[in-house]
Design an enzyme around this catalytic site. Structure first.
Site, short mmCIF file in Angstrom:
data_model
loop_
_atom_site.label_atom_id
_atom_site.label_comp_id
_atom_site.label_asym_id
_atom_site.label_seq_id
_atom_site.Cartn_x
_atom_site.Cartn_y
_atom_site.Cartn_z
N SER A 154 0.76 -1.13 -0.03
CA SER A 154 0.08 -0.06 0.05
C SER A 154 0.87 1.17 0.06
O SER A 154 1.81 1.54 0.99
CB SER A 154 -0.94 0.06 1.16
OG SER A 154 -1.50 1.27 1.29
N HIS A 173 -0.60 -0.92 -4.55
CA HIS A 173 -1.90 -0.62 -3.94
C HIS A 173 -2.10 0.76 -3.78
O HIS A 173 -1.46 1.22 -3.02
CB HIS A 173 -2.01 -1.46 -2.97
CG HIS A 173 -3.74 -1.57 -2.32
ND1 HIS A 173 -4.73 -2.22 -2.88
CD2 HIS A 173 -4.17 -0.77 -1.36
CE1 HIS A 173 -5.76 -2.03 -2.42
NE2 HIS A 173 -5.32 -1.26 -1.31
N ASP A 232 -4.49 3.49 -2.15
CA ASP A 232 -5.74 3.80 -1.51
C ASP A 232 -6.42 5.21 -1.94
O ASP A 232 -5.81 6.20 -1.42
CB ASP A 232 -5.76 3.58 -0.01
CG ASP A 232 -5.38 1.99 0.27
OD1 ASP A 232 -6.47 1.52 -0.18
OD2 ASP A 232 -4.68 1.70 0.94
N HIS A 241 -7.59 1.37 -5.38
CA HIS A 241 -8.86 0.95 -4.61
C HIS A 241 -9.58 2.05 -4.33
O HIS A 241 -9.13 3.11 -3.34
CB HIS A 241 -8.23 0.40 -3.21
CG HIS A 241 -9.07 0.04 -2.16
ND1 HIS A 241 -8.81 -0.49 -1.00
CD2 HIS A 241 -10.38 -0.13 -2.61
CE1 HIS A 241 -9.85 -0.78 -0.23
NE2 HIS A 241 -10.61 -0.79 -1.28
N GLY A 276 -10.39 3.13 5.97
CA GLY A 276 -10.47 4.32 6.20
C GLY A 276 -9.06 4.68 6.90
O GLY A 276 -8.41 5.62 6.67
N GLY A 282 -3.30 0.29 10.22
CA GLY A 282 -3.16 -0.10 11.53
C GLY A 282 -4.09 -0.83 12.31
O GLY A 282 -4.03 -0.92 13.64
N ASP A 310 -7.47 -6.98 1.82
CA ASP A 310 -6.98 -5.59 2.47
C ASP A 310 -7.28 -5.35 3.91
O ASP A 310 -8.55 -5.24 4.21
CB ASP A 310 -7.56 -4.66 1.38
CG ASP A 310 -6.81 -3.35 1.46
OD1 ASP A 310 -5.84 -3.08 2.41
OD2 ASP A 310 -7.34 -2.29 0.96
N GLY A 345 1.05 -3.65 4.53
CA GLY A 345 0.75 -2.43 5.04
C GLY A 345 1.72 -2.48 6.23
O GLY A 345 2.60 -3.07 6.52
ZN ZN Z 1 -6.82 -0.48 0.09
#
Ligand code: ZN
Length: 221
Positions: free
Chosen positions: A8, A33, A35, A66, A142, A145, A176, A198
């Site tokens: 990501s 990826h 976001d 995404h 959103g 973590g 994801d 991530g």
């Molecule tokens: Zn994503």
């Protein structure tokens, strides 16, 4: 189905993106990826079209967009999507899911239907002919973590079964959210094959290292 890694970009060292991309290229990463968040569909704002344009110029690695935005069909054409790229459209984000998927298809990219943790797997049933795969969120989108929602593993299994039984054993399943090594081993066994990497695999804050990627590869086959 062979597995793919999609780190990501939101979790990268954004002040050293060039270095991160070089490392990804050397370590056979499958896609970047990205976001995309609008502060409405999800409570955060991230990664606009200008940044993605620059990424596209910088590397030949496929992009994995995404879209976590309301009415994505209004913005898809502002992003540089093309042959070999992926784009995920959230089932919950528009009344015109098929139209949005078709826009991605028209650009030659692969289409995925994305679903949030509380959305049933059957959300994919009416678009089975319009997709190359499914993106299952294992956290509510959103933020990075977060902890994996425990039902996610069962959901991957159920989705794999559903796709296989409906003549789509070729359809990919991307996961994801909290894709740690420990979780990824279970996700892989359940039938997922694209892993969004991530913070869960990072040993240094906001930075992917070679070691992080290698450790993941050695553990998840
Ligand atoms: Zn994503």
């Amino acid at each position: 189905m062979s597995y793919k890694l999609a780190p990501s970009m939101m979790c990268c060292d954004l002040l050293n993106v060039r270095e991160q991309i070089k490392m990804f290229e050397q370590h056979r990463i499958d896609a970047l990826h990205i976001d995309i968040m609008d502060g409405s569909f999800v409570p955060n704002i991230a990664l606009g079209a200008c940044f993605v344009e620059q990424l596209k110029k910088e590397t030949r690695l496929p992009l994995d967009l995404h879209f976590m935005i309301d009415t994505p069909e209004r913005y898809i054409n502002t992003y540089p999507i093309g042959e070999g790229d992926y784009a995920s459209i959230h089932f919950e984000s528009t009344n015109h899911v098929q139209r949005a998927l078709q826009m991605v298809k028209d650009k030659g990219a692969k289409t995925l239907i994305a679903i949030n943790p509380a959305t049933p797997i059957y959300a994919a049933s009416e678009v089975l002919d319009d997709i190359d795969g499914v993106l299952l969120m294992s956290v509510n989108p959103g933020y990075a973590g977060q902890k994996m929602i425990p039902r996610s593993i069962e959901k991957i299994k159920a989705m794999r079964k559903f796709l296989d039984e409906n003549g789509r054993s070729d359809a990919e399943i991307e996961v994801d959210g909290n894709v740690s090594i420990e979780n990824a081993i279970k996700m892989r066994a359940a039938g997922a094959n694209i892993f969004v990497l991530g913070t869960a695999i990072q040993t240094k804050k906001e930075l992917f290292t070679r070691e992080d990627i290698e450790r993941f590869r050695l553990s998840v086959q």
